[in-house]
Design an enzyme around this catalytic site. Structure first.
Site, PDB file in Angstrom:
ATOM      1  N   ASP A 158      -3.359   8.438  -0.335  1.00 25.38           N
ATOM      2  CA  ASP A 158      -3.364   6.669   0.044  1.00 25.38           C
ATOM      3  C   ASP A 158      -4.728   6.657   0.281  1.00 25.38           C
ATOM      4  OD1 ASP A 158      -3.705   5.724   2.463  1.00 25.38           O
ATOM      5  OD2 ASP A 158      -4.168   7.175   3.738  1.00 25.38           O
ATOM      6  N   GLU A 200       1.890   5.726  12.152  1.00 26.27           N
ATOM      7  CA  GLU A 200      -0.156   4.408  13.227  1.00 26.27           C
ATOM      8  C   GLU A 200       0.410   3.245  13.310  1.00 26.27           C
ATOM      9  OE1 GLU A 200      -2.399   7.583  12.314  1.00 26.27           O
ATOM     10  OE2 GLU A 200      -3.788   6.276  13.308  1.00 26.27           O
ATOM     11  N   ASP A 201       0.271   2.638  12.594  1.00 28.52           N
ATOM     12  CA  ASP A 201       0.183   1.300  12.396  1.00 28.52           C
ATOM     13  C   ASP A 201       1.481   0.465  12.285  1.00 28.52           C
ATOM     14  OD1 ASP A 201      -2.061   1.647  11.328  1.00 28.52           O
ATOM     15  OD2 ASP A 201      -1.922   1.263   9.892  1.00 28.52           O
ATOM     16  N   HIS A 203       0.915  -1.323   0.041  1.00 28.72           N
ATOM     17  CA  HIS A 203      -0.134  -0.079   0.034  1.00 28.72           C
ATOM     18  C   HIS A 203       0.436   1.290  -0.177  1.00 28.72           C
ATOM     19  CE1 HIS A 203      -2.707   2.633   1.388  1.00 28.72           C
ATOM     20  NE2 HIS A 203      -1.671   3.123   2.350  1.00 28.72           N
TER      21      HIS A 203
HETATM   22 MN    MN Z   1      -2.668   4.634   4.236  1.00 25.81          MN
END
Ligand code: MN
Length: 696
Positions: A139, A76-77, A48
């Site tokens: 995104d 974030e992830d 991604h």
């Molecule tokens: Mn993203």
């Protein structure tokens, strides 16, 4: 998925001076950080960010933007932190990644908040650097392209709605029509599956009936212009199902009634050819009056340039035609991104150029409303946007504190605030908020607004509420003193005073009710004799001179006070020259001078109440203040230094509270006057050793 070398090659193709090693490191970093995480499609997660970076290369964006795209989900992830990214990729990339991460917060907002105007403001404020917004849009576009892999229909629809309501309008706002159209189409398919199916079905039916009609018309246009000696590119397309559907909805028409479902784009070499080609087309086919628009001589606000016209092709089909140069076309489709990319070549400070271009475009606007709309970005520089723990968004002026935030949420929350957490950490109430902060207000039912808050509250709402509360409290206290005096007065009357007599007295004295009367007595606006006469007319006729009345409350104005034997400055409130003061005189004792705000005044009702003011020559008194210092070495020395620098002598210093992360001190200080004391308090507040400083 783009491979590492492919991505790097793409960037180098338009930016030969790009830092190849950094691009490679960013690629490897995102692959490592996302590790075995998977997308709904089953692909590894890192596909991604890599695809998002690929979208950014299509816009020929600079290396920082490509790196940001690669890293945009790591904070974030994954376990990655902004600090680590700064260390590895530099402060610019770290700032951009942080910006993209913060932008994601809008997805946790409630629908009504999102729909609100302040959402857009928030986004624009967060996108001080538009590259943040561009990465976020890419995104979202990639997430929309892969939306069908998500199993839950609810989730798909939620994401589609978000896209339709937030991201497509944003793409439009910065002129990225290509992104806008694709997002709308993909979202439309999710949100209105039946309409989508009907319209696409109809369109393919037309295509099969007409036998590639779009291609025929495009060819005719090209031939007509070629006969006039022009070299042009013509592209035809059916309108997007979503724009057809929107037109049907807006104009309340059926599919059959929508005739101009085909649009053609004619690309020419220069501006002169645009107008020449237009003339030729208008001579060849009948134009539809009212549909011609010249966005070359008058570009749209975002810089869009083109000629638009509608023709009736072979007396049968209505078609739209847009004429523009190739450069105009690229700029139109990719808005500011393209505008920037065009100028980037050869310009050393391309990033500065980006912002300057934006300002140029904004400057070019003619309509005052539109100008306002577009200059909002600049206006937002003075705003900050902060969230409640539940995700509600509040817009505040820069410099606003948790107190302002609390009053913005609710007046009661502001009134009961005792502390605050910003992003989960305890902070003093005077801490300025930052963009994107999550602010939690700690409240207590028994708390009330403090006068000292006026030292740091910046919003009109908070300041007015604080003043109102402080005034009310002051008035209530004065009324309490007045009531005690009143009770004393009634004891001296020959008859019992009932409700009726009191009501009559209030009327006679032209007061607005009982509290008003008590305040008038408490502040000595009325003397005893006036009150007694109003309650029982004639009752004071036979009394001795007022001076001889027992324990009588008198208002004596003593102007020009000099503290000394007769006047003792009270220990409770430490009045200093400049404070509003009152004197209390008890039989056989000197006058005790209190600040008008002193809480002990309520105890002084058995004394004479004397209205005092300072002598201009009075020099020096002891003021008391409370300072909360951060609990770390050197803060106390820092405070002492501030006192010394301001020539104030410390006469007493006491630690009253030792509580992480603050230590609270009570300080008695010899100062010249109120201004001197205020200056010292301000100096303390300005110090970073001091969390909070207030006079008490
Ligand atoms: Mn993203």
């Amino acid at each position: 998925m783009l491979r590492q070398y492919e991505l790097v090659e793409r960037v180098l193709a338009y930016a030969p001076q790009a830092d190849e090693a950094m691009l490679n490191r960013a690629y490897v970093y995102t692959v490592q950080k996302h590790g075995t995480q998977k997308r709904a499609s089953g692909d590894p997660y890192f596909s991604h960010p890599v695809e998002v970076a690929g979208l950014m290369t299509e816009l020929k964006l600079d290396q920082e933007t490509i790196v940001t795209a690669l890293l945009h989900d790591t904070v974030e992830d994954t376990l990655a932190t902004v600090e680590e990214i700064e260390r590895l990729f530099g402060p610019d990339v770290a700032r951009l990644v942080d910006g993209v991460t913060k932008l994601s917060k809008i997805e946790t907002m409630t629908e009504s908040e999102r729909a609100a105007e302040n959402l857009r403001k928030f986004l624009l404020a967060m996108s001080e650097d538009l590259r943040v917004l561009l990465v976020k849009l890419a995104d979202r576009l990639h997430n929309m392209r892969t939306l069908h892999f998500i199993k839950s229909e609810d989730k798909r629809r939620r994401i589609a709605r978000e896209t339709m309501e937030i991201y497509a309008p944003l793409a439009q706002r910065v002129g990225m029509y290509e992104y806008m159209r694709e997002m709308q189409l993909l979202a439309f398919e999710q949100l209105e599956p039946e309409a989508y199916a009907t319209i696409t079905g109809r369109l393919s039916a037309i295509r099969s009936e007409g036998g590639g009609e779009v291609g025929d018309i495009a060819l005719s246009i090209k031939q007509a212009l070629a006969e006039a000696g022009m070299r042009v590119e013509v592209a035809g397309r059916e309108k997007h199902p979503y724009s057809i559907w929107k037109k049907m909805a807006e104009r309340h028409v059926s599919f059959e009634q929508i005739t101009d479902i085909m649009a053609f784009r004619v690309l020419v070499d220069d501006v002169g050819d645009c107008y020449r080609a237009l003339g030729i087309l208008h001579q060849t086919w009948q134009m539809i009056p009212g549909r011609f628009k010249d966005y070359i001589s008058t570009p749209k606000i975002n810089g869009y340039k083109s000629l638009h016209t509608s023709l009736i092709y072979n007396n049968a089909r209505r078609v739209e035609v847009q004429l523009k140069t190739r450069e105009m076309h690229h700029r139109n489709e990719y808005g500011l991104a393209a505008h920037w990319a065009y100028k980037q070549g050869g310009e050393p400070d391309a990033q500065v150029g980006w912002l300057r271009d934006l300002v140029e475009i904004l400057d070019a606007s003619h309509d005052p409303d539109e100008l306002l709309e577009n200059t909002k970005m600049a206006i937002y520089q003075d705003r900050i946007f902060a969230f409640t723990p539940k995700g509600s968004l509040f817009q505040l002026p820069k410099g606003a504190t948790p107190i302002d935030f609390a009053f913005a949420v609710h007046t009661n929350l502001g009134a009961q605030a005792v502390g605050a957490k910003i992003n989960g950490r305890h902070v003093p109430l005077r801490t300025p908020l930052g963009n994107g902060d999550v602010v939690e207000i700690i409240k207590s039912r028994n708390s009330e607004p403090q006068l000292s808050w006026l030292g740091f509250a910046v919003t009109g709402k908070a300041r007015a509420a604080i003043r109102r509360a402080v005034r009310q409290k002051e008035r209530a206290e004065v009324a309490l003193i007045g009531r005690k005096l009143y009770e004393e007065i009634t004891e001296r009357l020959p008859t019992q005073v009932g409700k009726k007599a009191l009501a009559d007295a209030i009327k006679r004295l032209k007061m607005n009710g009982e509290e008003d009367l008590m305040v008038a007595i408490g502040t000595a606006k009325l003397d005893d004799r006036q009150v007694m006469e109003a309650l029982v007319p004639g009752s004071t006729a036979n009394l001795p001179n007022p001076e001889d009345w027992p324990r009588q409350q008198r208002a004596i104005a003593v102007r020009g006070l000099t503290p000394g034997m007769a006047f003792k400055l009270a220990e409770c409130c430490h009045p200093v020259p400049g404070d509003r003061i009152v004197g209390l005189r008890r039989p056989g004792k000197g006058v005790e001078v209190h600040s008008i705000d002193c809480e002990r005044l309520a105890d002084g009702v058995d004394a004479d109440w004397i209205d005092l003011s300072w002598d201009k020559r009075t020099d020096g008194a002891v003021g008391r203040l409370r300072a909360e210092l951060y609990n770390r070495p050197g803060t106390l020395a820092e405070m002492a230094g501030i006192f010394a620098k301001n020539h104030a002598n410390v006469v007493n210093l006491e630690m009253t509270q030792r509580e992480n992360p603050f230590h609270t001190y009570l300080v008695d200080l010899e100062v010249r006057d109120l201004a001197h004391l205020t200056r010292i308090v301000s100096a303390l507040r300005a110090s970073d050793a001091v969390a909070q400083a207030d006079r008490i």
